[in-house]
Design a protein around this motif. Structure first.
Motif, PDB file in Angstrom:
ATOM      1  N   LEU A 106       0.882  -1.209   0.037  1.00  0.00           N
ATOM      2  CA  LEU A 106       0.121   0.019   0.105  1.00  0.00           C
ATOM      3  C   LEU A 106       0.945   1.248   0.217  1.00  0.00           C
ATOM      4  CD1 LEU A 106      -2.838   1.528   0.322  1.00  0.00           C
ATOM      5  CD2 LEU A 106      -2.157   1.476   2.780  1.00  0.00           C
ATOM      6  N   ALA A 107       0.590   2.272  -1.026  1.00  0.00           N
ATOM      7  CA  ALA A 107       1.394   3.199  -0.849  1.00  0.00           C
ATOM      8  C   ALA A 107       1.065   4.439   0.190  1.00  0.00           C
ATOM      9  CB  ALA A 107       0.902   4.021  -2.297  1.00  0.00           C
ATOM     10  N   PRO A 108       2.075   5.121   0.492  1.00  0.00           N
ATOM     11  CA  PRO A 108       2.058   6.366   1.481  1.00  0.00           C
ATOM     12  C   PRO A 108       1.090   7.326   0.716  1.00  0.00           C
ATOM     13  CG  PRO A 108       4.149   6.408   0.497  1.00  0.00           C
ATOM     14  CD  PRO A 108       3.415   5.228   0.058  1.00  0.00           C
ATOM     15  N   MET A 109       0.003   7.617   1.581  1.00  0.00           N
ATOM     16  CA  MET A 109      -1.001   8.656   0.927  1.00  0.00           C
ATOM     17  C   MET A 109      -1.454   9.423   2.257  1.00  0.00           C
ATOM     18  SD  MET A 109      -3.056   6.593  -1.998  1.00  0.00           S
ATOM     19  CE  MET A 109      -3.362   5.213  -0.775  1.00  0.00           C
ATOM     20  N   ALA A 110      -1.115  10.876   1.808  1.00  0.00           N
ATOM     21  CA  ALA A 110      -1.518  11.748   3.189  1.00  0.00           C
ATOM     22  C   ALA A 110      -3.092  11.648   3.318  1.00  0.00           C
ATOM     23  CB  ALA A 110      -1.145  13.186   2.948  1.00  0.00           C
ATOM     24  N   ASP A 111      -3.370  11.544   4.518  1.00  0.00           N
ATOM     25  CA  ASP A 111      -4.993  11.738   4.905  1.00  0.00           C
ATOM     26  C   ASP A 111      -5.546  10.424   4.725  1.00  0.00           C
ATOM     27  OD1 ASP A 111      -4.601  14.111   5.781  1.00  0.00           O
ATOM     28  OD2 ASP A 111      -5.495  14.920   4.210  1.00  0.00           O
ATOM     29  N   LEU A 112      -4.887   9.313   4.042  1.00  0.00           N
ATOM     30  CA  LEU A 112      -5.589   8.106   3.394  1.00  0.00           C
ATOM     31  C   LEU A 112      -4.921   6.828   4.038  1.00  0.00           C
ATOM     32  CD1 LEU A 112      -6.025   8.931  -0.313  1.00  0.00           C
ATOM     33  CD2 LEU A 112      -7.876   8.226   1.275  1.00  0.00           C
ATOM     34  N   SER A 113      -3.816   6.803   4.239  1.00  0.00           N
ATOM     35  CA  SER A 113      -2.918   5.533   4.483  1.00  0.00           C
ATOM     36  C   SER A 113      -2.562   5.510   6.080  1.00  0.00           C
ATOM     37  CB  SER A 113      -1.461   5.254   3.792  1.00  0.00           C
ATOM     38  OG  SER A 113      -1.672   5.486   2.532  1.00  0.00           O
ATOM     39  N   LYS A 117       3.495  16.326 -11.488  1.00  0.00           N
ATOM     40  CA  LYS A 117       2.414  15.911 -10.815  1.00  0.00           C
ATOM     41  C   LYS A 117       1.613  14.508 -11.006  1.00  0.00           C
ATOM     42  CE  LYS A 117       2.763  19.951  -8.462  1.00  0.00           C
ATOM     43  NZ  LYS A 117       2.403  21.253  -9.102  1.00  0.00           N
ATOM     44  N   PHE A 118       0.591  14.509 -11.258  1.00  0.00           N
ATOM     45  CA  PHE A 118      -0.147  13.414 -11.713  1.00  0.00           C
ATOM     46  C   PHE A 118      -0.380  13.467 -13.370  1.00  0.00           C
ATOM     47  CE2 PHE A 118      -0.936  12.766  -7.326  1.00  0.00           C
ATOM     48  CZ  PHE A 118      -0.543  11.452  -7.095  1.00  0.00           C
ATOM     49  N   ARG A 119       0.052  14.390 -14.109  1.00  0.00           N
ATOM     50  CA  ARG A 119      -0.130  14.303 -15.318  1.00  0.00           C
ATOM     51  C   ARG A 119       0.719  13.567 -16.222  1.00  0.00           C
ATOM     52  NH1 ARG A 119       0.604  19.907 -13.871  1.00  0.00           N
ATOM     53  NH2 ARG A 119       2.368  19.587 -14.649  1.00  0.00           N
ATOM     54  N   ARG A 144     -13.860  12.489   3.428  1.00  0.00           N
ATOM     55  CA  ARG A 144     -14.140  13.034   2.173  1.00  0.00           C
ATOM     56  C   ARG A 144     -13.085  12.392   1.166  1.00  0.00           C
ATOM     57  NH1 ARG A 144     -15.485  18.254   5.066  1.00  0.00           N
ATOM     58  NH2 ARG A 144     -17.676  17.781   5.466  1.00  0.00           N
ATOM     59  N   ARG A 145     -11.902  12.458   1.646  1.00  0.00           N
ATOM     60  CA  ARG A 145     -10.649  12.153   0.779  1.00  0.00           C
ATOM     61  C   ARG A 145     -10.925  10.738   0.393  1.00  0.00           C
ATOM     62  NH1 ARG A 145      -5.113  13.805  -0.197  1.00  0.00           N
ATOM     63  NH2 ARG A 145      -5.876  16.186   0.706  1.00  0.00           N
ATOM     64  N   PHE A 146     -11.460   9.757   1.335  1.00  0.00           N
ATOM     65  CA  PHE A 146     -11.294   8.333   0.983  1.00  0.00           C
ATOM     66  C   PHE A 146     -12.590   8.234  -0.041  1.00  0.00           C
ATOM     67  CE2 PHE A 146     -14.177   4.394   1.653  1.00  0.00           C
ATOM     68  CZ  PHE A 146     -12.972   3.488   1.560  1.00  0.00           C
ATOM     69  N   TYR A 153     -13.544  10.303  -2.244  1.00  0.00           N
ATOM     70  CA  TYR A 153     -13.223  11.014  -3.575  1.00  0.00           C
ATOM     71  C   TYR A 153     -13.025   9.778  -4.523  1.00  0.00           C
ATOM     72  CZ  TYR A 153     -11.251  13.294  -7.212  1.00  0.00           C
ATOM     73  OH  TYR A 153     -10.737  13.626  -8.654  1.00  0.00           O
ATOM     74  N   TYR A 154     -12.369   8.633  -3.985  1.00  0.00           N
ATOM     75  CA  TYR A 154     -11.683   7.737  -4.649  1.00  0.00           C
ATOM     76  C   TYR A 154     -12.704   6.317  -4.813  1.00  0.00           C
ATOM     77  CZ  TYR A 154      -7.336  10.165  -4.746  1.00  0.00           C
ATOM     78  OH  TYR A 154      -6.594  11.283  -4.964  1.00  0.00           O
ATOM     79  N   PHE A 155     -13.297   6.080  -3.265  1.00  0.00           N
ATOM     80  CA  PHE A 155     -14.206   5.070  -3.564  1.00  0.00           C
ATOM     81  C   PHE A 155     -15.448   5.229  -4.401  1.00  0.00           C
ATOM     82  CE2 PHE A 155     -17.630   2.143  -1.455  1.00  0.00           C
ATOM     83  CZ  PHE A 155     -16.788   1.212  -1.479  1.00  0.00           C
TER      84      PHE A 155
HETATM   85  C1  LIG Z   1      -4.110  11.714  -1.907  1.00  0.00           C
HETATM   86  C2  LIG Z   1      -2.823  11.483  -2.063  1.00  0.00           C
HETATM   87  C3  LIG Z   1      -1.725  11.604  -1.127  1.00  0.00           C
HETATM   88  C4  LIG Z   1      -0.483  11.056  -1.240  1.00  0.00           C
HETATM   89  N1  LIG Z   1       0.688  11.269  -0.168  1.00  0.00           N
HETATM   90  C5  LIG Z   1       1.761  10.872  -0.475  1.00  0.00           C
HETATM   91  C6  LIG Z   1       2.602  11.199   0.715  1.00  0.00           C
HETATM   92  O1  LIG Z   1       2.281  11.205   1.958  1.00  0.00           O
HETATM   93  N2  LIG Z   1       3.706  10.604   0.624  1.00  0.00           N
HETATM   94  C7  LIG Z   1       4.155   9.828  -0.819  1.00  0.00           C
HETATM   95  O2  LIG Z   1       5.385   9.561  -0.872  1.00  0.00           O
HETATM   96  N3  LIG Z   1       3.421   9.900  -1.726  1.00  0.00           N
HETATM   97  C8  LIG Z   1       2.170  10.346  -1.640  1.00  0.00           C
HETATM   98  N4  LIG Z   1       1.492   9.965  -2.564  1.00  0.00           N
HETATM   99  C9  LIG Z   1       1.913   9.603  -3.845  1.00  0.00           C
HETATM  100  C10 LIG Z   1       1.507   8.158  -4.094  1.00  0.00           C
HETATM  101  O3  LIG Z   1       2.196   7.378  -2.892  1.00  0.00           O
HETATM  102  C11 LIG Z   1       1.783   7.547  -5.201  1.00  0.00           C
HETATM  103  O4  LIG Z   1       2.966   7.469  -5.463  1.00  0.00           O
HETATM  104  C12 LIG Z   1       1.017   7.928  -6.433  1.00  0.00           C
HETATM  105  O5  LIG Z   1      -0.445   8.204  -6.099  1.00  0.00           O
HETATM  106  C13 LIG Z   1       0.985   7.031  -7.571  1.00  0.00           C
HETATM  107  O6  LIG Z   1       0.667   5.896  -7.363  1.00  0.00           O
HETATM  108  P1  LIG Z   1      -0.994   5.105  -7.623  1.00  0.00           P
HETATM  109  O7  LIG Z   1      -1.054   5.589  -9.154  1.00  0.00           O
HETATM  110  O8  LIG Z   1      -0.952   4.009  -7.340  1.00  0.00           O
HETATM  111  O9  LIG Z   1      -1.989   6.121  -6.867  1.00  0.00           O
HETATM  112  C14 LIG Z   1       0.090  10.609  -2.534  1.00  0.00           C
HETATM  113  C15 LIG Z   1      -0.919  10.481  -3.577  1.00  0.00           C
HETATM  114  C16 LIG Z   1      -2.274  10.689  -3.223  1.00  0.00           C
HETATM  115  C17 LIG Z   1      -3.304  10.502  -4.384  1.00  0.00           C
END
Ligand SMILES: Cc1cc2nc3c(=O)[nH]c(=O)nc-3n(C[C@H](O)[C@H](O)[C@H](O)COP(=O)(O)O)c2cc1C
Length: 320
Positions: free
Chosen positions: A7-14, A171-173, A273-275, A277-279
């Motif tokens: 599972l990736a690190p995600m602020a407010d989610l992981s 970013k995500f582009r 809300r963050r959860f 958004y994706y769910f």
């Molecule tokens: C809402 C959100 C929060 C994120 N927070 C972090 C974070 O805290 N640390 C980090 O290294 N990456 C963070 N990322 C990036 C993700 O770990 C991951 O690299 C990115 O979403 C690409 O993977 P995916 O396409 O599987 O989502 C975040 C991404 C999202 C969407």
């Protein structure tokens, strides 16, 4: 399944509530925590216990920390090294302007000499656990620069590198350059975890079997489908198995329940809300439901909104 799934690190989610939810579907191999500020860990703020809650499987949890000061990162890493966890990760991927201004996140990619000093100090303070780094390619898409930066990390004692192969400006582009992951793996002797745009269970299976990386990390997919890791491992026998959720309503309500168990009340709504958004990406009426849930000010109201939605739209309550 040939390589570990993460599972990736995600602020407010992981946070713990999402990890608990994923565990109900038999979990994944490792969980990265949401990024936690090294300075805040050191000042032991009121909410740190929630950020540092390693449950439900501390032995699988990698703490991700961020900071722009080497002393803070080293001291926070040293504290975490004394706890039960699977490892400590330094964030070198975050491109949020406030993070970059503080010299944290992807700012470490811009000055290799400075980063070398920081990593060598952190390494001296992480003696019991694995030390990893999660990064993007860099300011440009130069593969040579990436290899030279990652070789420096490897030489300083970093155990694992996770690559999200986009530049800091993207970013995500644009598409992730997944080929960089396989090429980087060939250049290094430490494991390289592949991350980015795993958008389906099929992607998860394909990337974990194609030999391109040492492990696969998924972020947004794991929020939309917290059962994705179990489904990837179980394959065609997943539907109807004990690891499969009965339906989307049950999963959504269980998440709200876990949020109220494992997070402070002040965080309930923003994290819900963050959860969602994706769910909500699972619904035909995704945008409608995002807006409906965003308008609610309590998670009890969110639960009622979800129940009403599923009652009125039974076709949305798909088994998964
Ligand atoms: C809402 C959100 C929060 C994120 N927070 C972090 C974070 O805290 N640390 C980090 O290294 N990456 C963070 N990322 C990036 C993700 O770990 C991951 O690299 C990115 O979403 C690409 O993977 P995916 O396409 O599987 O989502 C975040 C991404 C999202 C969407």
């Amino acid at each position: 399944m040939s390589v570990p799934l993460i599972l990736a690190p995600m602020a407010d989610l992981s946070h713990r509530a999402l990890r608990e939810l994923i565990e109900t579907f038999s979990g994944c191999d490792y969980y990265y925590s949401e990024m936690t500020s090294a300075a805040r860990i050191l000042s032991a703020g009121a909410y740190e216990k929630y950020y540092l809650d390693a449950g439900p499987r501390p032995e699988k949890l990698v703490y991700q920390i961020e900071g722009g000061k080497e002393q803070n990162l080293a001291a926070a890493a040293s504290l975490l090294d004394k706890t039960e966890c699977a490892g400590i990760d330094i964030n070198m991927g975050c491109c949020a302007p406030a993070i970059l201004r503080s010299g944290a996140g992807a700012a470490w990619l811009f000055d290799s000499e400075k980063t070398k000093v920081m990593i060598s100090l952190v390494r001296k303070n992480v003696m019991r656990h694995k030390l990893s780094v999660k990064l993007r390619i860099g300011k440009t898409d130069s593969f040579e620069n990436l290899v030279s930066f990652c070789t420096m990390l490897q030489n300083q004692g970093v155990d694992i590198i996770t690559l999200h192969p986009r530049t800091t400006k993207e970013k995500f582009r644009s598409w992730v350059r997944w080929e960089y992951i396989g090429q980087l793996k060939k250049e290094l002797h430490i494991p390289v975890v592949g991350n980015g745009d795993i958008t389906s269970v099929e992607d998860l299976c394909r990337r974990s079997a194609d030999g391109s990386c040492s492990a696969v990390m998924a972020g947004r997919l794991a929020v939309r489908q917290p059962w994705c890791f179990a489904k990837a491992v179980t394959g065609t026998k997943f539907a109807g198995s004990k690891n499969a959720p009965s339906n989307l309503e049950e999963t959504a309500l269980l998440f709200l329940d876990l949020l109220s168990k494992y997070q402070p009340a002040e965080f309930y709504c923003s994290r819900a809300r963050r959860f969602f958004y994706y769910f909500c990406g699972n619904f035909m009426w995704a945008e409608y439901m995002r807006n409906e849930l965003n308008r609610q000010e309590k998670i009890t109201e969110m639960a009622e909104t979800l129940k009403k939605f599923f009652k009125e739209n039974p076709q949305e309550n798909k088994p998964v």
